[in-house]
Design a protein around this motif. Structure first.
Motif, PDB file in Angstrom:
ATOM      1  N   ARG A 124       0.954  -1.783  -0.464  1.00 13.46           N
ATOM      2  CA  ARG A 124       0.145   0.325  -0.262  1.00 13.46           C
ATOM      3  C   ARG A 124       0.847   1.526   0.108  1.00 13.46           C
ATOM      4  O   ARG A 124       0.039   2.032  -0.807  1.00 13.46           O
ATOM      5  CB  ARG A 124      -1.046   0.346   1.663  1.00 13.46           C
ATOM      6  N   ARG A 127       4.780   1.141  -3.873  1.00  8.22           N
ATOM      7  CA  ARG A 127       3.909   0.332  -5.618  1.00  8.22           C
ATOM      8  C   ARG A 127       5.089  -0.200  -6.088  1.00  8.22           C
ATOM      9  O   ARG A 127       4.373  -1.265  -7.320  1.00  8.22           O
ATOM     10  CB  ARG A 127       3.038   1.649  -6.052  1.00  8.22           C
ATOM     11  N   HIS A 128       6.380   0.434  -5.723  1.00 12.45           N
ATOM     12  CA  HIS A 128       7.983  -0.154  -6.673  1.00 12.45           C
ATOM     13  C   HIS A 128       8.837  -0.931  -5.949  1.00 12.45           C
ATOM     14  O   HIS A 128       9.382  -1.129  -6.109  1.00 12.45           O
ATOM     15  CB  HIS A 128       7.899   0.684  -7.900  1.00 12.45           C
ATOM     16  N   ALA A 159       2.073  -6.805  -6.624  1.00 15.46           N
ATOM     17  CA  ALA A 159       2.270  -5.707  -6.913  1.00 15.46           C
ATOM     18  C   ALA A 159       2.324  -5.085  -7.970  1.00 15.46           C
ATOM     19  O   ALA A 159       2.316  -4.189  -8.473  1.00 15.46           O
ATOM     20  CB  ALA A 159       4.064  -5.373  -6.761  1.00 15.46           C
ATOM     21  N   ARG A 163       0.309  -2.674  -9.276  1.00 17.67           N
ATOM     22  CA  ARG A 163       0.635  -1.122  -9.825  1.00 17.67           C
ATOM     23  C   ARG A 163      -0.410  -1.035 -11.330  1.00 17.67           C
ATOM     24  O   ARG A 163      -0.300   0.016 -11.593  1.00 17.67           O
ATOM     25  CB  ARG A 163       2.292  -1.224 -10.849  1.00 17.67           C
ATOM     26  N   LEU A 168      -6.372   0.731  -5.545  1.00 11.64           N
ATOM     27  CA  LEU A 168      -5.819  -0.693  -4.978  1.00 11.64           C
ATOM     28  C   LEU A 168      -7.461  -0.960  -3.989  1.00 11.64           C
ATOM     29  O   LEU A 168      -7.906  -0.109  -3.573  1.00 11.64           O
ATOM     30  CB  LEU A 168      -4.820  -0.564  -3.383  1.00 11.64           C
TER      31      LEU A 168
END
Length: 174
Positions: A124, A127-128, A159, A163, A168
């Motif tokens: 959360r 993101r990467h 992930a 992304r 989310l």
């Protein structure tokens, strides 16, 4: 000066997986016992009872926490999330849960709930994620079955899916 009796019970009210709950708790009652025995959230596992294994990991106000080191009275007014609260609907798995299934990232399943909760909170915010970062997150959890490789693969897969999603998915509060 008054002394608090060890048998005094306190009403503890908080949000559990999106729903308001309350229970009576002695000051020494652990969050693990309150969740499992008081509220039926049995996905919160009791492992080492010393905060080392991570099986009891829950989210308190969005941050991972060891329920075996948290007193039930500390949950007062807080937002608590357990593995039962990860799914977007009662009949659907979360992105992370589905990735664990696809990548066979669990065997006995004892550690899985805590790992899912920690990874959910991490993804959360990040993101990467890199493989190294994910290894750091799951490094706080003991798993004797998988060797962690399928867990990392599942987390990287989830992930990537998250992304690509516009936002989310929020869990259902059933």
């Amino acid at each position: 000066m008054s002394r608090l009796s060890a048998t005094a019970r306190n009403r503890v009210a908080f949000t559990l997986n999106g729903r308001p709950v309350s229970l009576e708790a002695e000051p020494r009652l652990l969050a693990t016992d309150a969740l499992r025995h008081g509220l039926g959230a049995t996905g919160t596992h009791v492992g080492c009872e010393h905060g080392v294994c991570g099986a009891c990991t829950i989210q308190i106000d969005g941050a991972p926490a060891r329920a075996c080191l948290t007193l039930a009275v500390q949950l007062e007014g807080r937002d608590v999330r357990t593995v039962e609260g990860l799914s977007p609907a009662a009949d659907r798995l979360s992105v992370m849960q589905a990735a664990f299934r696809r990548h066979h990232a669990l065997q006995c399943g004892f550690c899985t709930a805590g790992i899912l909760i920690s990874l959910d909170a991490f993804l959360r915010e990040q993101r990467h994620p890199t493989e190294e970062q994910l290894r750091e997150v799951v490094g706080g959890h003991l798993c004797r079955c998988t060797g962690y490789t399928p867990i990392i693969r599942a987390a990287l897969d989830a992930a990537a899916q998250l992304r690509d999603a516009p936002s989310l998915p929020e869990p259902a509060h059933v």
